[in-house]
Design an enzyme around this catalytic site. Structure first.
Site, PDB file in Angstrom:
ATOM      1  N   SER A 241      80.629  20.554  24.235  1.00 13.08           N
ATOM      2  CA  SER A 241      80.725  19.378  23.439  1.00 13.08           C
ATOM      3  C   SER A 241      81.358  19.752  22.076  1.00 13.08           C
ATOM      4  CB  SER A 241      79.390  18.600  23.380  1.00 13.08           C
ATOM      5  OG  SER A 241      78.418  19.505  22.984  1.00 13.08           O
ATOM      6  N   HIS A 271      75.896  20.196  31.268  1.00 15.02           N
ATOM      7  CA  HIS A 271      75.605  20.148  29.606  1.00 15.02           C
ATOM      8  C   HIS A 271      74.355  19.150  29.312  1.00 15.02           C
ATOM      9  CE1 HIS A 271      76.691  21.005  25.754  1.00 15.02           C
ATOM     10  NE2 HIS A 271      77.741  20.209  25.595  1.00 15.02           N
ATOM     11  N   HIS A 318      71.337  29.255  31.342  1.00 11.22           N
ATOM     12  CA  HIS A 318      72.143  28.975  30.077  1.00 11.22           C
ATOM     13  C   HIS A 318      73.556  29.861  30.286  1.00 11.22           C
ATOM     14  CE1 HIS A 318      73.360  28.444  26.106  1.00 11.22           C
ATOM     15  NE2 HIS A 318      72.620  27.128  26.263  1.00 11.22           N
ATOM     16  N   ARG A 327      64.711  25.675  21.379  1.00 11.07           N
ATOM     17  CA  ARG A 327      64.694  24.500  21.276  1.00 11.07           C
ATOM     18  C   ARG A 327      63.667  23.746  22.332  1.00 11.07           C
ATOM     19  NH1 ARG A 327      71.104  23.298  22.275  1.00 11.07           N
ATOM     20  NH2 ARG A 327      70.385  24.560  24.076  1.00 11.07           N
ATOM     21  N   ASP A 373      67.035  21.140  27.510  1.00 11.98           N
ATOM     22  CA  ASP A 373      66.915  19.789  28.442  1.00 11.98           C
ATOM     23  C   ASP A 373      65.543  19.740  29.125  1.00 11.98           C
ATOM     24  OD1 ASP A 373      69.290  18.689  27.291  1.00 11.98           O
ATOM     25  OD2 ASP A 373      70.419  20.120  28.558  1.00 11.98           O
TER      26      ASP A 373
HETATM   27  N1  HAX Z   1      69.484  26.464  39.359  1.00  8.32           N
HETATM   28  C1  HAX Z   1      70.173  27.267  40.141  1.00  8.32           C
HETATM   29  N2  HAX Z   1      71.147  27.876  40.233  1.00  8.32           N
HETATM   30  C2  HAX Z   1      71.532  28.386  39.152  1.00  8.32           C
HETATM   31  C3  HAX Z   1      70.919  27.882  37.921  1.00  8.32           C
HETATM   32  C4  HAX Z   1      69.736  26.935  37.863  1.00  8.32           C
HETATM   33  N3  HAX Z   1      69.337  26.247  36.988  1.00  8.32           N
HETATM   34  N4  HAX Z   1      71.538  28.345  36.762  1.00  8.32           N
HETATM   35  C5  HAX Z   1      72.452  29.261  37.416  1.00  8.32           C
HETATM   36  N5  HAX Z   1      72.590  29.082  38.535  1.00  8.32           N
HETATM   37  C6  HAX Z   1      73.571  29.658  39.585  1.00  8.32           C
HETATM   38  C7  HAX Z   1      74.914  29.092  39.046  1.00  8.32           C
HETATM   39  O1  HAX Z   1      75.044  27.972  39.863  1.00  8.32           O
HETATM   40  C8  HAX Z   1      75.860  30.338  39.695  1.00  8.32           C
HETATM   41  O2  HAX Z   1      75.573  30.244  41.167  1.00  8.32           O
HETATM   42  P1  HAX Z   1      77.060  30.430  41.995  1.00  8.32           P
HETATM   43  O3  HAX Z   1      77.555  32.074  41.904  1.00  8.32           O
HETATM   44  O4  HAX Z   1      76.631  30.502  43.283  1.00  8.32           O
HETATM   45  O5  HAX Z   1      78.386  29.633  41.546  1.00  8.32           O
HETATM   46  C9  HAX Z   1      74.939  31.626  39.649  1.00  8.32           C
HETATM   47  O6  HAX Z   1      73.752  31.130  39.297  1.00  8.32           O
HETATM   48  C10 HAX Z   1      75.355  32.318  38.146  1.00  8.32           C
HETATM   49  O7  HAX Z   1      75.301  31.514  37.066  1.00  8.32           O
HETATM   50  P2  HAX Z   1      74.957  31.911  35.527  1.00  8.32           P
HETATM   51  O8  HAX Z   1      76.159  32.739  35.355  1.00  8.32           O
HETATM   52  O9  HAX Z   1      73.612  32.351  35.667  1.00  8.32           O
HETATM   53  O10 HAX Z   1      75.169  30.504  34.908  1.00  8.32           O
HETATM   54  P3  HAX Z   1      76.640  29.868  34.242  1.00  8.32           P
HETATM   55  O11 HAX Z   1      76.606  30.729  32.888  1.00  8.32           O
HETATM   56  O12 HAX Z   1      77.621  29.907  35.261  1.00  8.32           O
HETATM   57  O13 HAX Z   1      76.019  28.564  34.080  1.00  8.32           O
HETATM   58  C11 HAX Z   1      74.522  26.639  33.429  1.00  8.32           C
HETATM   59  C12 HAX Z   1      74.958  27.818  32.937  1.00  8.32           C
HETATM   60  C13 HAX Z   1      73.587  26.011  32.304  1.00  8.32           C
HETATM   61  C14 HAX Z   1      75.767  25.773  33.770  1.00  8.32           C
HETATM   62  C15 HAX Z   1      73.526  26.699  34.833  1.00  8.32           C
HETATM   63  O14 HAX Z   1      72.623  27.517  34.467  1.00  8.32           O
HETATM   64  C16 HAX Z   1      73.171  25.665  35.276  1.00  8.32           C
HETATM   65  O15 HAX Z   1      73.699  24.964  36.223  1.00  8.32           O
HETATM   66  N6  HAX Z   1      71.905  25.132  34.845  1.00  8.32           N
HETATM   67  C17 HAX Z   1      71.192  23.917  35.341  1.00  8.32           C
HETATM   68  C18 HAX Z   1      71.976  22.559  34.529  1.00  8.32           C
HETATM   69  C19 HAX Z   1      71.400  22.672  33.194  1.00  8.32           C
HETATM   70  O16 HAX Z   1      70.164  22.768  32.939  1.00  8.32           O
HETATM   71  N7  HAX Z   1      72.205  22.714  32.442  1.00  8.32           N
HETATM   72  C20 HAX Z   1      72.058  22.548  30.680  1.00  8.32           C
HETATM   73  C21 HAX Z   1      72.297  23.818  30.190  1.00  8.32           C
HETATM   74  C22 HAX Z   1      72.044  23.578  28.567  1.00  8.32           C
HETATM   75  C23 HAX Z   1      72.926  22.590  27.925  1.00  8.32           C
HETATM   76  O17 HAX Z   1      74.308  22.740  27.873  1.00  8.32           O
HETATM   77  N8  HAX Z   1      72.411  21.693  27.516  1.00  8.32           N
HETATM   78  O18 HAX Z   1      73.012  20.539  27.122  1.00  8.32           O
END
Ligand code: HAX
Length: 436
Positions: A241, A271, A318, A327, A373
């Site tokens: 964002s 996000h 994250h 947070r 979150d």
């Molecule tokens: N549950 C299951 N799998 C997860 C995961 C979770 N909470 N977090 C990461 N992974 C997986 C990814 O999907 C990825 O899988 P693939 O290789 O099969 O695609 C793998 O672990 C490696 O990911 P990563 O490098 O650890 O994480 P990224 O930097 O790519 O992504 C995310 C970060 C926040 C998008 C991710 O952890 C996620 O999807 N979390 C759940 C959604 C969430 O809580 N989002 C909010 C984040 C904070 C925020 O911005 N708030 O506004």
């Protein structure tokens, strides 16, 4: 010129001169090298932006102008007898790098109140939407509908000088921040309370009045809103964002259009929408298990089933952090102090005990810990704000403080149009081959 604007002008003029000399002197110094994994991996960690208001450390979490969240709670002004910081204070701190006095914060509360009138056209735009339009869609549309008020857009069309961009941006940022709680409360009341709107209480601070207009005058809920709107405000510049606002604003789109873009980005489930996804997932779990006090075994099985169905565990993981998000911790501390015996809050803490081991065992998740979150929904439900589709709007109101302070800085420092380089896959193969 108002007191905050004057201070901002002095600070930003000095920093502009220093940055100009620095970037000229070190123009060719290499600060980063980009790996193929970063090109294909969402540009994680590429150092490519200046963001003055906060800095994120993977282990320690966020610091706003050098202050951690527990430190902010100590130094920022509060309401009389209150325990939580006022978001006005954080905005002041982010904008000019100084902790404000109580008097300065009171001035800012009054100033935002003076700027808070939203034109009827904006409410008409919202009223024209079906009531089941997602609140984030409504929020983006309302912000865009206010763009006609932009001082920057008007002055630009009249031939504004580059050296005045910061001034018009400051005016827009202050006006937009002042109006956002009104817009958000209007969306909430029209969507969930039959359009029975609640007039502002001008004796209250920015967050307290927001709580009031949402329909909750409970003192503890107001305290929650003050904390919530403080801790969600900024998370350095690379998050989706913030980066969206920065990118759009770099084209000299005014802050209404830039912030609307940023909110569209916050509305994604990876996000900001994760805050609604977390409580939705928890509620689905309690419903499917038939209890709001599940055993650890039941919870672990539900987590594993979610993963097996190809979904992520919302609220965990994250892109930068590698420890529990401070947070999350701040909200936990709040819940420990203000809330006793709430099943959903207890489930959030139960998940904190169980999820990290399960995600860690997958071997691919870089951060198995809770993010911001993971906690908010359970606390909001406790205070009766159960309509979780609205939660990302709350996040968005807070996020305005950080990203709009940054828009002021970007225009004051004269940052250019942002334009990174892309390549086709064939070109990337060629580059890799030529390096050997
Ligand atoms: N549950 C299951 N799998 C997860 C995961 C979770 N909470 N977090 C990461 N992974 C997986 C990814 O999907 C990825 O899988 P693939 O290789 O099969 O695609 C793998 O672990 C490696 O990911 P990563 O490098 O650890 O994480 P990224 O930097 O790519 O992504 C995310 C970060 C926040 C998008 C991710 O952890 C996620 O999807 N979390 C759940 C959604 C969430 O809580 N989002 C909010 C984040 C904070 C925020 O911005 N708030 O506004």
């Amino acid at each position: 010129m108002d007191i905050l604007k004057k201070k901002f002008h002095e600070k930003s003029s000095a920093l502009k001169a220093e940055m100009k000399a620095f970037s000229k002197e070190h123009a060719n110094t290499i600060v980063d090298q980009v790996k193929v994994s970063q090109v294909f991996g969402g540009m994680r960690g590429v150092k490519s932006m200046i963001w003055e208001t906060s800095q994120l450390d993977a282990q320690e979490g966020i610091r706003f102008r050098g202050y951690s969240i527990p430190e902010l709670k100590e130094v920022l002004p509060r309401t009389e007898g209150g325990k939580e910081p006022l978001p006005e204070g954080l905005f002041w701190l982010m904008l000019v790098g100084e902790v404000p006095t109580q008097e300065e914060v009171n001035w800012l509360s009054d100033e935002w109140e003076k700027r808070a009138t939203v034109s009827d056209t904006v409410y008409k735009v919202l009223d024209a939407l079906p009531a089941d339009t997602h609140p984030m869609t409504q929020f983006v549309m309302a912000i865009t509908a206010m763009q006609g008020d932009s001082v920057f857009a008007k002055q630009y069309s009249e031939g504004m000088k580059k050296s005045d961009y910061w001034d018009a941006t400051y005016e827009d940022a202050m006006n937009l921040i002042a109006k956002l709680p009104h817009i958000a409360a209007y969306i909430y009341r029209r969507t969930y309370h039959d359009g029975k709107h609640i007039a502002a209480d001008t004796s209250l601070d920015w967050a307290g009045n927001f709580a009031h207009m949402l329909g909750n005058d409970d003192a503890d809920f107001m305290s929650l809103m003050r904390l919530y709107l403080t801790i969600h405000a900024d998370h350095e510049g690379g998050n989706a964002s913030a980066h969206t606002v920065h990118l759009v604003n770099s084209t000299l789109s005014d802050v209404y259009l830039s912030f609307a873009g940023g909110m569209a980005s916050l509305a994604g489930p990876l996000h900001g929408l994760a805050n609604q996804e977390v409580i939705k997932w928890i509620m689905e779990m309690t419903e499917s298990l038939g209890t709001t006090t599940p055993s650890d075994e039941q919870v672990a099985k539900y987590i594993n089933d979610t993963l097996a169905s190809g979904r992520v565990i919302p609220g965990y993981g994250h892109a930068v952090l590698r420890q529990p998000d401070p947070r999350f911790t701040a909200q936990r501390v709040f819940a420990e102090e203000y809330i006793q015996g709430d099943d959903y809050v207890n489930i959030v803490w139960q998940l904190f005990r169980i999820v990290p081991d399960i995600l860690g065992a997958l071997g691919k998740v870089k951060n198995p810990w809770p993010n911001v979150d993971a906690h908010s929904g359970a606390i909001l439900v406790h205070y009766g704000l159960t309509e979780y589709s609205f939660y990302t709007v709350l996040f968005g109101v807070s996020r305005a403080l950080g990203v709009l302070a940054n828009s002021c800085w970007s225009r004051a420092l004269g940052f250019p149009l942002e334009r990174p380089k892309s390549h086709t896959f064939d070109k990337m193969k060629e580059i890799v081959k030529s390096i050997g």
